[in-house]
Design a protein around this motif. Structure first.
Motif, PDB file in Angstrom:
ATOM      1  N   THR A 103      42.897  44.480  32.582  1.00 24.32           N
ATOM      2  CA  THR A 103      43.270  43.439  31.633  1.00 24.32           C
ATOM      3  C   THR A 103      44.669  43.756  31.143  1.00 24.32           C
ATOM      4  O   THR A 103      44.911  44.839  30.594  1.00 24.32           O
ATOM      5  CB  THR A 103      42.300  43.387  30.431  1.00 24.32           C
TER       6      THR A 103
ATOM      7  N   VAL B  53      42.763  40.255  34.738  1.00 23.05           N
ATOM      8  CA  VAL B  53      43.000  39.250  33.702  1.00 23.05           C
ATOM      9  C   VAL B  53      44.401  39.512  33.158  1.00 23.05           C
ATOM     10  O   VAL B  53      44.663  40.587  32.607  1.00 23.05           O
ATOM     11  CB  VAL B  53      41.943  39.343  32.576  1.00 23.05           C
TER      12      VAL B  53
ATOM     13  N   GLY C 215      40.869  37.842  27.110  1.00 24.16           N
ATOM     14  CA  GLY C 215      41.012  39.221  27.568  1.00 24.16           C
ATOM     15  C   GLY C 215      39.810  39.706  28.351  1.00 24.16           C
ATOM     16  O   GLY C 215      39.340  39.042  29.293  1.00 24.16           O
ATOM     17  N   PRO C 216      39.246  40.868  27.980  1.00 25.40           N
ATOM     18  CA  PRO C 216      38.129  41.451  28.738  1.00 25.40           C
ATOM     19  C   PRO C 216      36.890  40.565  28.796  1.00 25.40           C
ATOM     20  O   PRO C 216      36.045  40.749  29.670  1.00 25.40           O
ATOM     21  CB  PRO C 216      37.839  42.755  27.975  1.00 25.40           C
TER      22      PRO C 216
ATOM     23  N   LYS D 187      39.359  47.381  37.785  1.00 28.00           N
ATOM     24  CA  LYS D 187      39.514  46.113  37.063  1.00 28.00           C
ATOM     25  C   LYS D 187      40.527  46.317  35.937  1.00 28.00           C
ATOM     26  O   LYS D 187      40.571  47.385  35.308  1.00 28.00           O
ATOM     27  CB  LYS D 187      38.176  45.614  36.514  1.00 28.00           C
TER      28      LYS D 187
ATOM     29  N   ALA E  58      43.391  33.613  29.666  1.00 21.74           N
ATOM     30  CA  ALA E  58      43.324  35.049  29.930  1.00 21.74           C
ATOM     31  C   ALA E  58      43.828  35.832  28.720  1.00 21.74           C
ATOM     32  O   ALA E  58      43.232  36.845  28.320  1.00 21.74           O
ATOM     33  CB  ALA E  58      44.147  35.395  31.167  1.00 21.74           C
ATOM     34  N   GLN E  59      44.929  35.380  28.137  1.00 17.37           N
ATOM     35  CA  GLN E  59      45.486  36.048  26.960  1.00 17.37           C
ATOM     36  C   GLN E  59      44.511  35.990  25.794  1.00 17.37           C
ATOM     37  O   GLN E  59      44.327  36.966  25.073  1.00 17.37           O
ATOM     38  CB  GLN E  59      46.805  35.381  26.565  1.00 17.37           C
TER      39      GLN E  59
ATOM     40  N   LEU F  67      36.155  39.101  32.142  1.00 18.44           N
ATOM     41  CA  LEU F  67      35.497  39.985  33.111  1.00 18.44           C
ATOM     42  C   LEU F  67      33.989  40.018  32.889  1.00 18.44           C
ATOM     43  O   LEU F  67      33.215  40.163  33.841  1.00 18.44           O
ATOM     44  CB  LEU F  67      36.072  41.396  32.995  1.00 18.44           C
TER      45      LEU F  67
ATOM     46  N   THR G 239      47.274  42.083  28.705  1.00 16.41           N
ATOM     47  CA  THR G 239      47.523  40.994  27.751  1.00 16.41           C
ATOM     48  C   THR G 239      48.453  41.409  26.615  1.00 16.41           C
ATOM     49  O   THR G 239      48.455  40.784  25.552  1.00 16.41           O
ATOM     50  CB  THR G 239      46.188  40.485  27.165  1.00 16.41           C
TER      51      THR G 239
END
Length: 465
Positions: free
Chosen positions: A141, A118, A105-106, A139, A101-102, A109, A143
């Motif tokens: 993110t 995320v 990132g986007p 939604k 996820a880090q 999605l 990070t």
């Protein structure tokens, strides 16, 4: 580290009367640090009104805690996100957390449009608010790195088991050329010693007697006042703790103080996982490991001189860019010289964002050659491990029963020096300490015959589910 998901139900939170609490399921991939992070996420969400469940079917929230070390781990997670979609019902939320996820990132999605949040390793505190937003159709993110975040006020909800994973350090400053960790977990920072000791006391109160201290280069721990030697002595002195382990250290950070603490603190186990990566000095230089073959051997010699019977395991990479036959032979010969008890062996996998991906294309080792070298390394390490274990037959050792064995009929236990030992089902219960005689071995696993009655233990906490 594993690409196999780690699942389970943490110790239950306190139920709240009234309307049903929303449920959360977390599926964990990767290293022990990810397991510890999942326990933190469960702790945060249970304290915020959620109940943990051990299956994704119908869960209100499904979180996939991810690894980014190897490309196939990320590929598998993307596929798994698609599989998990079938368990969602109207109103369910899916999120991706952790190192992948880090790193992405986007982009997560975009690749999985049913994912709503995320969250990187420093964003778990905000999970309840992010999930509230996701219910409104938003939604997110999250990070950003937070160099002050250690989740000190979050009470981790432990998975079922006999040991506690306790992060003492986050991030890494070494920047090895193959490694994505500095990108996904940020720079190194250590928790305060007194906070770690406080958590260890909490673990004892939960009925656990073994702790594993976690850090990317855990023996470089320094909270500004105390070093890793101080930490080992403080944790090892906590009343009720019988075993202290740690992972993963760096060969450069074994000071005389740390080795002395390992030798002098009775609760510190006689096992070290000491990543080698390569036995070739020239390869180690290209990996930016910051030690030579000779330095590694000197470190091993110092530790074995201080700690009789020390067991060593390691990590090894095969097929790093430009690796020659002679450099690979150096790895084989170092394995034979050190005589590791076991090793995690990996074929080199380039990770976007690491310096290794910028090395000349002609340095790439053909897949067929990598596979041939890997099989030879595997045969060498397994052969040494078998020889080591055969010499142990007849020894008497203390073991801690950890879980039901794969055959479903026996119990699996672990010695202080990290040997896996299978004992009869009637030898005791999970969480018991036994003294056993090593009566047989498959080469990798021992069979143990109890020789002394089980010792007294504190009862383990009741588990949910």
């Amino acid at each position: 580290m594993s690409d196999t998901p780690v699942t389970g139900t943490p110790v239950a939170g306190t139920p709240v009367a009234g309307t049903p609490r929303p449920t959360v399921y977390i599926e964990t991939y990767g290293c022990q640090m990810n397991v510890a992070d999942s326990e933190l996420m469960y702790g945060k969400l249970i304290a915020s009104g959620y109940d943990a469940v051990d299956v994704p079917d119908g869960a209100d929230v499904i979180l996939v805690n991810t690894c980014a070390i190897r490309e196939n781990a990320e590929t598998r997670v993307i596929g798994r996100l698609g599989e998990l979609k079938k368990y969602m019902r109207p109103g369910s939320i899916m999120g991706v957390t952790g190192c992948m996820a880090q790193r992405l990132g986007p982009r997560v999605l975009e690749q999985a449009r049913h994912v709503s949040i995320v969250v990187g390793p420093d964003g778990y505190r905000a999970l309840p608010e992010l999930l509230d937003g996701a219910r409104r159709g938003e939604k997110f993110t999250a990070t950003d790195f937070d160099l002050e975040e250690h989740y000190e006020d979050v009470v981790a909800r432990r998975f079922e088991g006999v040991k506690a994973w306790i992060p003492v350090q986050r991030g890494c400053d070494y920047r090895c050329t193959y490694c994505i960790v500095p990108t996904t977990r940020g720079p190194e920072r250590s928790r305060k010693l007194h906070e770690v000791v406080r958590e260890v006391h909490e673990v004892v109160n939960q009925g656990l007697t073994e702790v594993v201290l976690l850090g990317q280069t855990v023996n470089s721990y320094n909270d500004g006042t105390h070093d890793f030697a101080d930490l080992l002595r403080a944790v090892g002195a906590v009343d009720g703790i019988r075993r202290v382990r740690y992972t993963s250290p760096h060969p450069n950070d074994f000071s005389d103080r740390v080795i002395a603490a390992m030798a002098e603190v009775p609760t510190v186990c006689e096992h070290i996982h000491l990543p080698m990566q390569s036995g070739s000095t020239s390869m180690l230089k290209k990996m930016l490991r910051r030690y030579s073959r000779e330095d590694y051997l000197a470190c091993v010699e110092r530790m074995r001189a201080a700690i009789p019977g020390l067991a060593l395991t390691t990590d090894i990479i095969v097929g790093f860019p430009s690796e020659t036959d002679d450099e690979f032979a150096d790895t084989l010969s170092l394995c034979q010289e050190v005589r590791f008890d076991d090793a995690f062996m990996f074929k080199f996998s380039p990770r976007e964002g690491t310096p290794a991906t910028r090395m000349p294309a002609e340095w790439t080792i053909p897949d067929e050659l990598v596979a041939t070298r890997f099989e030879l390394l595997l045969k060498t390490v397994r052969g040494i491990s078998r020889e080591n274990n055969m010499r142990r037959l007849g020894d008497t050792v203390e073991v801690l029963i950890e879980k039901v064995a794969r055959d479903g009929e026996s119990l699996q236990a672990r010695s202080r020096d990290f040997k896996t030992i299978i004992v009869p089902a009637d030898a005791g219960s999970i969480g018991d300490y036994l003294t056993v005689k090593l009566s047989g071995t498959t080469g990798a696993t021992f069979m143990g015959t109890p020789v002394i009655a089980q010792t007294e233990r504190k009862p383990l906490p009741m588990m949910a589910g």
